[in-house]
Design a protein around this motif. Structure first.
Motif, PDB file in Angstrom:
ATOM      1  N   ILE A 179      43.527  43.617  35.191  1.00  0.00           N
ATOM      2  CA  ILE A 179      43.679  43.333  36.621  1.00  0.00           C
ATOM      3  C   ILE A 179      42.953  44.380  37.448  1.00  0.00           C
ATOM      4  O   ILE A 179      42.246  44.045  38.418  1.00  0.00           O
ATOM      5  CB  ILE A 179      45.180  43.273  36.983  1.00  0.00           C
ATOM      6  CG1 ILE A 179      45.833  42.061  36.302  1.00  0.00           C
ATOM      7  CG2 ILE A 179      45.383  43.217  38.492  1.00  0.00           C
ATOM      8  CD1 ILE A 179      47.344  42.099  36.294  1.00  0.00           C
ATOM      9  N   ILE A 180      43.117  45.637  37.076  1.00  0.00           N
ATOM     10  CA  ILE A 180      42.435  46.715  37.787  1.00  0.00           C
ATOM     11  C   ILE A 180      40.917  46.543  37.700  1.00  0.00           C
ATOM     12  O   ILE A 180      40.197  46.695  38.699  1.00  0.00           O
ATOM     13  CB  ILE A 180      42.875  48.078  37.217  1.00  0.00           C
ATOM     14  CG1 ILE A 180      44.353  48.330  37.562  1.00  0.00           C
ATOM     15  CG2 ILE A 180      41.999  49.206  37.755  1.00  0.00           C
ATOM     16  CD1 ILE A 180      44.955  49.521  36.842  1.00  0.00           C
ATOM     17  N   ALA A 181      40.432  46.195  36.521  1.00  0.00           N
ATOM     18  CA  ALA A 181      38.996  45.989  36.341  1.00  0.00           C
ATOM     19  C   ALA A 181      38.504  44.797  37.158  1.00  0.00           C
ATOM     20  O   ALA A 181      37.421  44.842  37.763  1.00  0.00           O
ATOM     21  CB  ALA A 181      38.690  45.785  34.856  1.00  0.00           C
ATOM     22  N   PHE A 182      39.283  43.723  37.191  1.00  0.00           N
ATOM     23  CA  PHE A 182      38.904  42.547  37.984  1.00  0.00           C
ATOM     24  C   PHE A 182      38.785  42.921  39.454  1.00  0.00           C
ATOM     25  O   PHE A 182      37.809  42.551  40.129  1.00  0.00           O
ATOM     26  CB  PHE A 182      39.946  41.445  37.804  1.00  0.00           C
ATOM     27  CG  PHE A 182      39.658  40.198  38.598  1.00  0.00           C
ATOM     28  CD1 PHE A 182      39.001  39.132  38.016  1.00  0.00           C
ATOM     29  CD2 PHE A 182      40.043  40.092  39.931  1.00  0.00           C
ATOM     30  CE1 PHE A 182      38.721  37.978  38.753  1.00  0.00           C
ATOM     31  CE2 PHE A 182      39.769  38.949  40.676  1.00  0.00           C
ATOM     32  CZ  PHE A 182      39.103  37.897  40.080  1.00  0.00           C
ATOM     33  N   ASN A 183      39.764  43.640  39.983  1.00  0.00           N
ATOM     34  CA  ASN A 183      39.741  44.016  41.400  1.00  0.00           C
ATOM     35  C   ASN A 183      38.566  44.927  41.712  1.00  0.00           C
ATOM     36  O   ASN A 183      37.945  44.823  42.780  1.00  0.00           O
ATOM     37  CB  ASN A 183      41.046  44.717  41.782  1.00  0.00           C
ATOM     38  CG  ASN A 183      42.233  43.768  41.776  1.00  0.00           C
ATOM     39  OD1 ASN A 183      42.075  42.566  41.905  1.00  0.00           O
ATOM     40  ND2 ASN A 183      43.423  44.328  41.629  1.00  0.00           N
ATOM     41  N   ALA A 184      38.239  45.821  40.783  1.00  0.00           N
ATOM     42  CA  ALA A 184      37.104  46.721  40.989  1.00  0.00           C
ATOM     43  C   ALA A 184      35.788  45.943  41.061  1.00  0.00           C
ATOM     44  O   ALA A 184      34.879  46.302  41.821  1.00  0.00           O
ATOM     45  CB  ALA A 184      37.045  47.758  39.877  1.00  0.00           C
ATOM     46  N   SER A 185      35.707  44.871  40.275  1.00  0.00           N
ATOM     47  CA  SER A 185      34.491  44.055  40.253  1.00  0.00           C
ATOM     48  C   SER A 185      34.452  43.037  41.386  1.00  0.00           C
ATOM     49  O   SER A 185      33.388  42.491  41.686  1.00  0.00           O
ATOM     50  CB  SER A 185      34.383  43.328  38.914  1.00  0.00           C
ATOM     51  OG  SER A 185      34.314  44.235  37.840  1.00  0.00           O
ATOM     52  N   ASN A 186      35.602  42.791  41.995  1.00  0.00           N
ATOM     53  CA  ASN A 186      35.690  41.784  43.063  1.00  0.00           C
ATOM     54  C   ASN A 186      36.465  42.392  44.243  1.00  0.00           C
ATOM     55  O   ASN A 186      37.594  41.986  44.539  1.00  0.00           O
ATOM     56  CB  ASN A 186      36.419  40.542  42.550  1.00  0.00           C
ATOM     57  CG  ASN A 186      35.727  39.900  41.368  1.00  0.00           C
ATOM     58  OD1 ASN A 186      34.831  39.084  41.531  1.00  0.00           O
ATOM     59  ND2 ASN A 186      36.132  40.294  40.158  1.00  0.00           N
ATOM     60  N   PRO A 187      35.858  43.352  44.950  1.00  0.00           N
ATOM     61  CA  PRO A 187      36.609  44.081  45.975  1.00  0.00           C
ATOM     62  C   PRO A 187      36.955  43.253  47.201  1.00  0.00           C
ATOM     63  O   PRO A 187      37.900  43.573  47.912  1.00  0.00           O
ATOM     64  CB  PRO A 187      35.670  45.238  46.337  1.00  0.00           C
ATOM     65  CG  PRO A 187      34.306  44.726  45.996  1.00  0.00           C
ATOM     66  CD  PRO A 187      34.487  43.863  44.788  1.00  0.00           C
ATOM     67  N   GLY A 188      36.206  42.185  47.475  1.00  0.00           N
ATOM     68  CA  GLY A 188      36.454  41.377  48.661  1.00  0.00           C
ATOM     69  C   GLY A 188      35.962  42.050  49.924  1.00  0.00           C
ATOM     70  O   GLY A 188      35.610  43.237  49.931  1.00  0.00           O
ATOM     71  N   GLU A 189      35.946  41.298  51.030  1.00  0.00           N
ATOM     72  CA  GLU A 189      35.440  41.839  52.286  1.00  0.00           C
ATOM     73  C   GLU A 189      36.310  42.983  52.794  1.00  0.00           C
ATOM     74  O   GLU A 189      35.808  43.955  53.365  1.00  0.00           O
ATOM     75  CB  GLU A 189      35.367  40.725  53.334  1.00  0.00           C
ATOM     76  CG  GLU A 189      34.341  39.646  53.028  1.00  0.00           C
ATOM     77  CD  GLU A 189      34.284  38.585  54.114  1.00  0.00           C
ATOM     78  OE1 GLU A 189      34.964  38.774  55.151  1.00  0.00           O
ATOM     79  OE2 GLU A 189      33.572  37.583  53.945  1.00  0.00           O
ATOM     80  N   GLU A 190      37.624  42.875  52.595  1.00  0.00           N
ATOM     81  CA  GLU A 190      38.529  43.906  53.110  1.00  0.00           C
ATOM     82  C   GLU A 190      38.418  45.193  52.309  1.00  0.00           C
ATOM     83  O   GLU A 190      38.564  46.288  52.848  1.00  0.00           O
ATOM     84  CB  GLU A 190      39.978  43.413  53.081  1.00  0.00           C
ATOM     85  CG  GLU A 190      40.244  42.195  53.948  1.00  0.00           C
ATOM     86  CD  GLU A 190      39.945  40.898  53.209  1.00  0.00           C
ATOM     87  OE1 GLU A 190      39.461  40.955  52.066  1.00  0.00           O
ATOM     88  OE2 GLU A 190      40.208  39.827  53.777  1.00  0.00           O
ATOM     89  N   ASN A 191      38.214  45.057  50.996  1.00  0.00           N
ATOM     90  CA  ASN A 191      38.107  46.204  50.106  1.00  0.00           C
ATOM     91  C   ASN A 191      39.260  47.189  50.315  1.00  0.00           C
ATOM     92  O   ASN A 191      39.065  48.388  50.529  1.00  0.00           O
ATOM     93  CB  ASN A 191      36.765  46.923  50.303  1.00  0.00           C
ATOM     94  CG  ASN A 191      36.459  47.875  49.147  1.00  0.00           C
ATOM     95  OD1 ASN A 191      37.054  47.782  48.071  1.00  0.00           O
ATOM     96  ND2 ASN A 191      35.529  48.786  49.376  1.00  0.00           N
ATOM     97  N   TYR A 192      40.474  46.653  50.259  1.00  0.00           N
ATOM     98  CA  TYR A 192      41.655  47.470  50.521  1.00  0.00           C
ATOM     99  C   TYR A 192      41.963  48.465  49.404  1.00  0.00           C
ATOM    100  O   TYR A 192      42.771  49.361  49.570  1.00  0.00           O
ATOM    101  CB  TYR A 192      42.880  46.572  50.727  1.00  0.00           C
ATOM    102  CG  TYR A 192      42.982  45.967  52.110  1.00  0.00           C
ATOM    103  CD1 TYR A 192      42.814  46.742  53.249  1.00  0.00           C
ATOM    104  CD2 TYR A 192      43.253  44.615  52.270  1.00  0.00           C
ATOM    105  CE1 TYR A 192      42.908  46.194  54.512  1.00  0.00           C
ATOM    106  CE2 TYR A 192      43.361  44.054  53.532  1.00  0.00           C
ATOM    107  CZ  TYR A 192      43.191  44.845  54.654  1.00  0.00           C
ATOM    108  OH  TYR A 192      43.286  44.305  55.906  1.00  0.00           O
ATOM    109  N   GLY A 193      41.361  48.287  48.261  1.00  0.00           N
ATOM    110  CA  GLY A 193      41.658  49.191  47.167  1.00  0.00           C
ATOM    111  C   GLY A 193      42.910  48.757  46.407  1.00  0.00           C
ATOM    112  O   GLY A 193      43.537  47.741  46.701  1.00  0.00           O
TER     113      GLY A 193
END
Length: 516
Positions: free
Chosen positions: A385-399
């Protein structure tokens, strides 16, 4: 509530269309400038059952109306983003409920009534169960969560999934309340610029906006009570173990619990009874004393007469409660209903800074167990999940700082047991000692107050009930809480307050006249 009165006035006034070329006014939560009001929008389950039983209304017509309202307000207009996904089979289920009713099969007070469940509850249908995370989008769950099973058995129609703070507010501590990567930012129907608060934001906002009469949220620490209060609806955090957590994306089984949200205490009581039951997948439900309870049957509008209710001496910032205008106002109503208010100085459990790391460790362990029950997802571990979010930060990029900290978290079993035992027992003692030492029936606070975490950390029940609106037009609330398994008493006190509040409305004699 003022929304019901406004709705009826608009309907009686013959408003039946909205002109597309007019600049819409965000006149929430009715939003009559954006969609023609319908009597079903803010009806209680009791009122809906009366109309369904008489044949004046069908479940199919009800679902169509609510879906139209969601279509007009969820992603358009005020963009409430309270609903993350609509059940594509909702109309089919509604038709089946109508057929059963026509054949004389009555499944109870929720028969044919639409319900939204937070996007952490497994539903074995075409909908996702994702905790608002794009990383969890894939094959739907293969089995209903136990409380979803109970809702279906009661005849409720699962209309869809409600939005939430992603991972139940556990992705990162700086992410806005009510935001998820999958659902966007939930907005408050009373004031879209105001907070929705807590992770069950969509469940509360959907009820407040007239999308459904009742919904289901979850709480670990404030995630039912706070959004219910901020959105002006009733919310119940039951004793941990009263409702099964099986099939629910977890944070911590020490504190997690599903709970009802509704516009009335009556509806909340009906929903709580419907979801209760012993579940082999969650052995904590075996600790519930005396078996199933009909909470609705135990509601008593005179329950405040003779009740002793403790309130905190001080609110936020050390301000004396007896100088708080909101507490003065609700205190008069409670006294007029026969309650005795007793000042209490609750012991400070003094947990220190270790509570959040313990929740992080619980999340890391329990999410791993939950993910083993799911197949067909692009992730199978927290690391994925952490890796997915890092690869797909989105426009907000909330971290995702909290997920990353949870992944690294560890305690020895000895330290973990010592700390979690102290956390639970100290909060329980603070509540139980106050009740015992002052001969109290329950404790109360303003819903905006400082005591919500005591009950959550103790695993004890609490209920917030709307108490009106402040000078800015934002909802206010009163919070009742007590010891384990005291839901029936707390609901009855909340119901009595709700009725007394109605009686003290401007159309009725002023509460001061009867206050002692």
């Amino acid at each position: 509530m003022k929304t019901t009165a406004l709705l009826l006035a608009l309907v009686m006034g013959g408003l039946n269309c909205v002109h597309a070329d007019e600049e819409p006014e965000l006149d929430g939560p009715v939003f009559a400038s954006l969609i023609a009001p319908d009597p079903s929008d803010f009806a209680s389950t009791v009122q809906l059952q009366q109309r369904l039983a008489s044949g004046e209304l069908t479940s199919v017509a009800l679902v169509r109306q609510l879906l139209a309202r969601i279509e007009a307000l969820n992603k358009k207009g005020p963009r409430l983003n309270a609903v993350i996904e609509v059940n594509p089979d909702a109309l089919t289920i509604a038709a089946h409920m109508d057929k059963e009713r026509a054949e004389g099969r009555d499944l109870g007070p929720l028969h044919g009534v639409p319900v939204l469940v937070k996007d952490v509850f497994d539903t074995a249908d075409k909908m996702q169960t994702s905790a608002g995370s794009l990383a969890m989008v894939g094959q739907p769950a293969s089995k209903d969560a136990f409380v979803v099973q109970r809702l279906r058995a009661s005849g409720a129609i699962i209309l869809g999934k409600s939005n939430l703070s992603e991972w139940s507010n556990f992705r990162g501590r700086t992410i806005p309340h009510g935001w998820s990567g999958r659902g966007g930012q939930t907005r408050n129907p009373h004031n879209p610029d105001a907070t929705t608060c807590g992770s069950s934001s969509g469940s509360a906002a959907a009820v407040a906006a007239g999308f459904v009469p009742v919904s289901v949220g979850t709480e670990t620490n404030g995630s039912i009570i706070c959004p219910a209060f901020r959105n002006g609806v009733v919310g119940i955090r039951p004793t941990v173990g009263l409702l099964s957590r099986a099939g629910v994306i977890p944070i911590s089984s020490r504190q997690d619990t599903p709970g009802p949200m509704a516009r009335t205490v009556t509806d909340a009581a009906l929903l709580l009874s419907a979801m209760s039951g012993t579940d082999a997948r969650d052995t904590a439900t075996y600790q519930v004393p005396n078996g199933p309870v009909d909470y609705h049957a135990l509601l008593d509008r005179d329950s405040l007469r003779g009740a002793r209710l403790g309130y905190p001496l001080y609110g936020f910032g050390g301000v004396p409660m007896l100088t708080d205008p909101e507490f003065i106002r609700v205190g008069k109503i409670l006294k007029a209903a026969g309650a005795t208010l007793v000042p209490v100085l609750l012991a400070n459990p003094a947990e220190g800074a270790f509570t959040w790391p313990l929740l992080q460790l619980d999340f890391k362990r329990e999410l791993a167990v939950y993910l083993q029950t799911r197949s067909g997802l692009p992730v199978s571990t927290l690391s994925d999940i952490i890796a997915f979010n890092a690869s797909n930060p989105g426009e907000e990029n909330y971290g995702q700082g909290n997920l990353e900290q949870a992944q690294q978290q560890s305690f020895s079993q000895t330290s973990y047991f010592r700390m979690t035992s102290a956390l639970k027992n100290n909060n329980r003692m603070a509540i139980d000692n106050a009740l015992r030492n002052h001969s109290l029936d329950a404790l109360l606070d303003l819903s905006s107050g400082v005591l919500k975490s005591y009950g959550a950390r103790a695993g004890y029940p609490g209920i917030t009930v709307p108490s009106g609106f402040d000078e800015d037009g934002d909802p206010t609330g009163l919070y009742f809480f007590g010891t384990a398994w005291s839901e029936a008493s707390l609901l009855s006190f909340a119901y009595a307050f709700e009725q007394a509040l109605k009686d003290s409305s401007p159309a009725q004699p002023a509460p001061e006249a009867a206050a002692g």
